[in-house]
Design an enzyme around this catalytic site. Structure first.
Site, PDB file in Angstrom:
ATOM      1  N   THR A  98      30.973  44.435  42.256  1.00 51.20           N
ATOM      2  CA  THR A  98      31.945  43.362  42.066  1.00 51.20           C
ATOM      3  C   THR A  98      31.292  42.083  42.577  1.00 51.20           C
ATOM      4  O   THR A  98      31.104  41.904  43.779  1.00 51.20           O
ATOM      5  CB  THR A  98      33.248  43.650  42.824  1.00 51.20           C
ATOM      6  OG1 THR A  98      33.849  44.830  42.281  1.00 51.20           O
ATOM      7  CG2 THR A  98      34.221  42.493  42.678  1.00 51.20           C
ATOM      8  N   LYS A 173      37.817  42.111  36.603  1.00 52.60           N
ATOM      9  CA  LYS A 173      37.950  42.697  37.936  1.00 52.60           C
ATOM     10  C   LYS A 173      38.688  41.746  38.878  1.00 52.60           C
ATOM     11  O   LYS A 173      39.467  42.171  39.737  1.00 52.60           O
ATOM     12  CB  LYS A 173      36.568  43.040  38.508  1.00 52.60           C
ATOM     13  CG  LYS A 173      36.582  43.641  39.917  1.00 52.60           C
ATOM     14  CD  LYS A 173      37.371  44.950  39.979  1.00 52.60           C
ATOM     15  CE  LYS A 173      37.440  45.514  41.398  1.00 52.60           C
ATOM     16  NZ  LYS A 173      36.161  46.092  41.865  1.00 52.60           N
ATOM     17  N   LYS A 241      36.055  39.410  50.276  1.00 49.63           N
ATOM     18  CA  LYS A 241      34.882  38.978  49.515  1.00 49.63           C
ATOM     19  C   LYS A 241      35.248  38.819  48.053  1.00 49.63           C
ATOM     20  O   LYS A 241      34.936  37.811  47.407  1.00 49.63           O
ATOM     21  CB  LYS A 241      33.751  39.993  49.684  1.00 49.63           C
ATOM     22  CG  LYS A 241      32.452  39.654  48.945  1.00 49.63           C
ATOM     23  CD  LYS A 241      32.378  40.259  47.544  1.00 49.63           C
ATOM     24  CE  LYS A 241      32.225  41.761  47.587  1.00 49.63           C
ATOM     25  NZ  LYS A 241      32.016  42.327  46.220  1.00 49.63           N
TER      26      LYS A 241
END
Length: 291
Positions: A98, A173, A241
């Site tokens: 990711t 995502k 993050k």
């Protein structure tokens, strides 16, 4: 003919994902920055390991990677010992990390310049999904390459979808993480409310999970959330993050994320309380503290 595969990154996701490929019959060479872990994987799955990403990528038709963040991807992909340095012309680099859409587009440009292919392919489903081969994969890249990859990724994924050109897998995502942030906060508030009101939460979830409120998080996390146990999934550090990447991307489209920003602030409080490695369901801990 079975394709030769390399897998870069053997964390809680990559280790079982690479294992599923080996169990499916593919010849897999792995690389991990901690060589002992790569050696252990090679022993567990009777395949080979390499000491650099370049060495792992040599002779591979497809290189999968699953590492931590943009900097980690650049470290394993670029440079004299990186994936692109070893990947043959016509080979495919699939990044399951990711990361940012900007990085995906950058790596796609590198691949095109070298006569190679790139697919950004972040996953959803967490550690349990990786271990059980039940991940969902969101991809960005060329249609023809995705069609070839799809049956191979089926070794560790229950579903995969091409979302458009390079970078769109990462944007999908981000949308996934936006949904999870708001959903887990709502579930936390509902469970805390029910507990304070004296409801039997097992009966509550058995009932409302059958209706419009039902979700994977509700089914799989409600018991541990009620028990104050937060060691069962995706860590708060990693969620923050991901959300930082999401906020940066959202600015480009003037997309407002007020609820997500609020929940990110709650995750920051959990970090400040020492819960960096708690899973994302730990949002309820802040509500439990409010006596």
């Amino acid at each position: 003919m079975m394709k030769k595969i390399a897998f870069i990154g053997l964390g809680v996701m990559g280790y079982p994902m690479a294992g599923h490929l080996a169990k499916a019959g593919y010849q897999v060479t792995v690389f991990n920055r901690t060589t002992a872990k790569a050696m252990q994987w090679a022993s567990d799955f009777e395949n080979s390991f390499a000491t650099t990403p370049k060495q792992a990528a040599e002779d591979a038709d497809i290189v999968f990677a699953c590492v931590g963040n943009d900097d980690d991807v650049r470290q394993v992909a670029l440079g004299e010992e990186g994936i692109f340095a070893g990947l043959k012309t016509g080979g495919v680099f699939v990044d399951h990390t990711t990361a940012s859409a900007e990085l995906a587009r950058e790596l796609n440009r590198v691949a095109i310049a070298q006569g190679k292919h790139f697919i950004d392919a972040p996953v959803s489903g967490g550690q349990a999904g990786a271990e059980n081969g039940q991940l969902t994969v969101m991809c960005g890249g060329e249609q023809e390459v995705f069609v070839q990859l799809q049956p191979i990724m089926a070794a560790f994924a229950k579903f995969s979808q091409l979302m458009g050109p390079a970078g769109n897998g990462q944007i999908a995502k981000m949308a996934n993480q936006i949904c999870i942030a708001g959903l887990v906060q709502g579930l936390s508030e509902a469970l805390n409310f029910a507990q304070r009101a004296g409801l039997d939460t097992d009966k509550l979830i058995e009932t409302i999970s059958k209706g419009a409120a039902g979700s994977w998080q509700m089914e799989n996390r409600h018991k541990t959330m009620c028990a104050g146990e937060y060691d069962f999934g995706f860590a708060v550090d990693w969620m923050r993050k991901d959300l930082a990447i999401t906020f940066n991307e959202a600015k480009k489209y003037d997309a407002k994320l007020p609820v997500t920003e609020m929940v990110d602030g709650f995750y920051q409080q959990i970090q400040e309380n020492g819960g960096n490695r708690y899973d994302t369901s730990s949002l309820i801990s802040l509500l439990k503290e409010n006596k």
